[in-house]
Design a protein around this motif. Structure first.
Motif, PDB file in Angstrom:
ATOM      1  N   LEU A  24       0.840  -1.203   0.000  1.00  0.00           N
ATOM      2  CA  LEU A  24       0.000   0.000   0.000  1.00  0.00           C
ATOM      3  C   LEU A  24       0.875   1.253   0.000  1.00  0.00           C
ATOM      4  O   LEU A  24       0.528   2.250  -0.640  1.00  0.00           O
ATOM      5  CB  LEU A  24      -0.927   0.009   1.218  1.00  0.00           C
ATOM      6  N   THR A  42       1.609  -1.732  10.296  1.00  0.00           N
ATOM      7  CA  THR A  42       0.616  -2.708   9.855  1.00  0.00           C
ATOM      8  C   THR A  42       0.863  -4.065  10.501  1.00  0.00           C
ATOM      9  O   THR A  42      -0.072  -4.737  10.947  1.00  0.00           O
ATOM     10  CB  THR A  42       0.650  -2.854   8.322  1.00  0.00           C
ATOM     11  N   ASP A 137      -4.184   2.406   6.954  1.00  0.00           N
ATOM     12  CA  ASP A 137      -5.032   3.171   6.047  1.00  0.00           C
ATOM     13  C   ASP A 137      -5.083   4.647   6.435  1.00  0.00           C
ATOM     14  O   ASP A 137      -5.107   5.527   5.565  1.00  0.00           O
ATOM     15  CB  ASP A 137      -6.450   2.586   6.030  1.00  0.00           C
ATOM     16  N   GLU A 142      -6.190   6.831   3.444  1.00  0.00           N
ATOM     17  CA  GLU A 142      -7.239   6.032   2.834  1.00  0.00           C
ATOM     18  C   GLU A 142      -8.425   5.955   3.791  1.00  0.00           C
ATOM     19  O   GLU A 142      -8.246   6.001   5.012  1.00  0.00           O
ATOM     20  CB  GLU A 142      -6.735   4.600   2.569  1.00  0.00           C
ATOM     21  N   PRO A 144     -10.405   3.902   5.919  1.00  0.00           N
ATOM     22  CA  PRO A 144     -10.110   2.559   6.428  1.00  0.00           C
ATOM     23  C   PRO A 144     -11.125   1.531   5.945  1.00  0.00           C
ATOM     24  O   PRO A 144     -12.332   1.795   5.907  1.00  0.00           O
ATOM     25  CB  PRO A 144     -10.179   2.741   7.953  1.00  0.00           C
ATOM     26  N   SER A 145     -10.619   0.366   5.568  1.00  0.00           N
ATOM     27  CA  SER A 145     -11.505  -0.690   5.059  1.00  0.00           C
ATOM     28  C   SER A 145     -12.582  -1.051   6.059  1.00  0.00           C
ATOM     29  O   SER A 145     -13.718  -1.371   5.689  1.00  0.00           O
ATOM     30  CB  SER A 145     -10.666  -1.935   4.718  1.00  0.00           C
TER      31      SER A 145
END
Length: 211
Positions: A24, A42, A137, A142, A144-145
């Motif tokens: 990522l 991560t 993220d 990003e 976040p998922s």
């Protein structure tokens, strides 16, 4: 033997998440030492939160082999990116799903070994599986998922429920792991492939007669 399996699973989870963070970072054009930061956060974030909540020694402080694994995985990922053409988002999604599934199991098992009940163990497994990716993220700017309507945390919960069911049925230890892995990875990747969504606040459309 159980301790050995647990240790290997933890190392595998760290490695997969370190690679996911690095991939990522590459996608977001993060350069220099920033890639190491993203990969490390991560790989280590979820387990760190888990150990703090369980009041246990932080795993990578207690055993530096987790740090060695993290840095080695980042280096391998960097070399993979540099020398393999056409690195796309598919690799990230696959590695992230596997890492999440493994860390989910590790969180469940460490909780059970610490004397927690199954509902706490499933919650802790989900926390371990998603927290490193959440921090990653955010750092990479990003959404976040786990905050989207994709089955991300739900995939961990499903894997945890499968693990719990097999565990209560006294199925062999390895099959509990395999069953949980399959359920988590299938739900996560299946949601991406087939577009499954969890729209909790979706309202029914009213017909013209009811308006």
């Amino acid at each position: 033997m159980t301790d050995e399996y647990f240790h290997i699973l933890n190392l595998m989870g760290v490695a997969f998440f370190a690679v996911a963070g690095t991939l990522l970072g590459y996608e977001k054009n993060i350069g220099g030492f920033g890639v190491v930061v993203v990969g490390s956060v991560t790989a280590l974030g979820g387990g760190t939160l888990r150990d703090l909540l369980l009041n246990k020694p932080v795993f990578w402080v207690e055993g530096p082999d987790y740090l060695y694994t993290t840095y080695a995985a980042i280096i391998v990922a960097v070399l993979f990116i540099r020398y393999l053409p056409h690195v796309n988002n598919y690799y990230f999604l696959l590695v992230d799903a596997i890492g999440m599934a493994i860390f989910n199991i590790v969180g469940i098992e460490k909780s059970l070994l610490g004397g927690a009940g199954m509902i706490v163990a499933i919650t802790m497994g989900t926390t371990t599986g998603i927290f490193g990716g959440l921090i990653r993220d955010v750092i990479c700017r990003e959404v976040p998922s786990v905050m989207r309507d994709e089955p991300y945390a739900a995939a961990c919960v499903a894997g945890g429920l499968v693990y719990a069911a097999l565990f209560l049925l006294e199925v062999h230890y390895l099959w509990c792991i395999v069953g949980s892995l399959i359920a988590t990875i299938f739900l996560r990747l299946g949601s991406l492939h087939w577009g499954w969504r969890l729209q909790i606040f979706k309202k029914k459309k009213l017909s013209n007669e009811n308006k």
